[in-house]
Design an enzyme around this catalytic site. Sequence first.
Site, short mmCIF file in Angstrom:
data_model
loop_
_atom_site.label_atom_id
_atom_site.label_comp_id
_atom_site.label_asym_id
_atom_site.label_seq_id
_atom_site.Cartn_x
_atom_site.Cartn_y
_atom_site.Cartn_z
N HIS A 167 -3.31 -39.17 12.29
CA HIS A 167 -4.54 -39.97 12.33
C HIS A 167 -4.72 -40.56 10.93
CE1 HIS A 167 -5.67 -37.04 15.75
NE2 HIS A 167 -5.17 -38.15 16.26
N GLU A 170 -7.47 -39.97 8.34
CA GLU A 170 -7.64 -38.61 7.79
C GLU A 170 -6.76 -38.48 6.54
OE1 GLU A 170 -8.45 -37.17 12.36
OE2 GLU A 170 -6.83 -36.20 11.26
N HIS A 260 -4.70 -32.47 9.34
CA HIS A 260 -5.72 -33.43 9.80
C HIS A 260 -6.98 -33.33 8.96
CE1 HIS A 260 -4.03 -34.59 13.88
NE2 HIS A 260 -3.22 -33.60 13.52
N GLU A 336 -7.26 -28.32 9.38
CA GLU A 336 -8.39 -29.26 9.34
C GLU A 336 -9.13 -29.15 8.00
OE1 GLU A 336 -8.03 -30.84 13.33
OE2 GLU A 336 -9.11 -31.48 11.52
#
Length: 405
Positions: A167, A170, A260, A336
Site C-alpha cells: 500500500h 503507507e 504496513h 503495522e
Amino acid sequence: MNIDAAFDGGSIEVVADRGDGAFELALRPDTNAEDFRQWFCFTLRGARGQACTLTIGNAGQATYPDAFEGYRATASYDGRRWFRVPTSFDGERLVVSHTPRADRVTYAYFAPYPWDRHEKLLRRASRAPWVTVRTIGASVEGRAMGLVVVGEPGDGKLRIWVTARQHPGETMAEWFLEGLITRLADEDDEHAQALLGRAVFYLVPNMNPDGGVHGNLRANAAGRNLNRAWLDPSAETSPEVLCVREEMERTGVDLFLDVHGDERNPYCFLAGCEGNPGYSPRLRFLENVFEQSLCAHNSDFQDEYGYDRDEPGGGDLRTAGNWVGERFDCLSYTVEMPFKDNAIAPDEESGWSPERSMHLGACALDAVADTLDRLRGEIPFETDSEGDDEGDGEGEGEGDDDDEG
Ligand code: GEM
Ligand code: ZN
C-alpha cells in the site's frame, strides 16, 4: 501564493484559492481506483508568515474517514525533518491551520518516501560486499522491482523475507525497511553480521513503485490492492506480486514480514496467521517468541492492542501475510505502524515519524535473531494448544473488506 502536487508522491486537487492563505482542497482518488482516497501531499509556496487555512473539503469521503479523528498532518520545510501541524476534522472537512516560517513548505498524510531516496537506499546498500541488489520484475508501468539480498544463500541457511509498501501511501513501511537494511549493511553491527552466518535476507522495500509515484493510498497503477492479489496475481494487473511470489518459490521462506501502516489505530502491532487452515501450536509459539522479543527490544512496540484475531479458517489468503504463512508453513506477520502517533509513547512534535519507523525496523532484526533457531526446529515443549490469547486488543477494524479498487 500557490499549491502544487505535480511531483513524485504528490496528490491533492486545488478547488479554490480564497486569498489570504485560505485554500479549498480535495483528496484525489487512487489511480483507476475510485474507492481509495486518503493520501495527500502538496507544496505551498509564497506563504511565509501568512496564517494559512488549508481545507480538504471531502475528507469525510476518504477510505477511512474516521481515521482523521485525532489526526494531525505532517509538514516539512526541507523534506528531511517532518513535524505535525494543527489539524481539525469535523466529520467532513479536514482543516490544517499553519503559518509557514518559510516560502516553501510541504504537507503530507505521512512523511513521503521519494523514489530517488529508494534508489539511493539500494545503491548505498549494494556497496556492502555481502549485499546484492537485483531487479526481479517490473511494475505495471515498468518501474524496477528491486530485491535486496543480504548474505549468501546456502544449505541450511534460513530465508528471511520482508516486503513493504504494498500500500504505497503507507510510507512508514519503507522507512522501516531503511532502518533494517541500514543495520544489515553495516559492517560494524556485530549482531547483524553474526546473523548472516545462519540466514539470508530477501528484502523488497517498495512493492508498489507506481502507486508511490502517483501518490496513491492503496492501489497500484492498475487500480489493484496488491494485498488482495496473493492468491491469483496476474502479469497484467498485479505483476508486482507475481514476480515476488515467483522469487519466493525459488528461494523458499522461513520467516516473513509484510510491513504496513494503519490509518486508525495509534499503535505498533502485529497481525498473524491464526485464521489460516494450516495454523498450528508451532506457529503460535513462534509468533509469541517473535512478538515478545520485539516488545523487549523496542519500547514503541506493544502486544495489547491490534486487530481482532481471525477465527479459525477465517484467514484471508489473498493477503501476503496469510498466503505466505500458509504456503511455506512459516512464521508470517503483518507489521503495522500508525499514521497518527503512538498512544503508548506520544511525541507532541513529530507523532509517529520516519525516525521511529526506522528504529522499529532496526529492532526487528533482534526479534529475528531471537526466533531464528526455532523457526524450523521442534518445539522445545508441548505448547498449550489454546496458547495465550493476548493481543486480542481493542484495535479498530483492519483495512477494507471491499478491496478491489
Ligand atoms: C490490512 S493487512 C491484513 C492483515 N490482516 C490480518 N488479520 N492478518 C489490509 O491489507 O487490509 C491492513 C493494512 O493495509 O495495513
Ligand atoms: Zn496496508
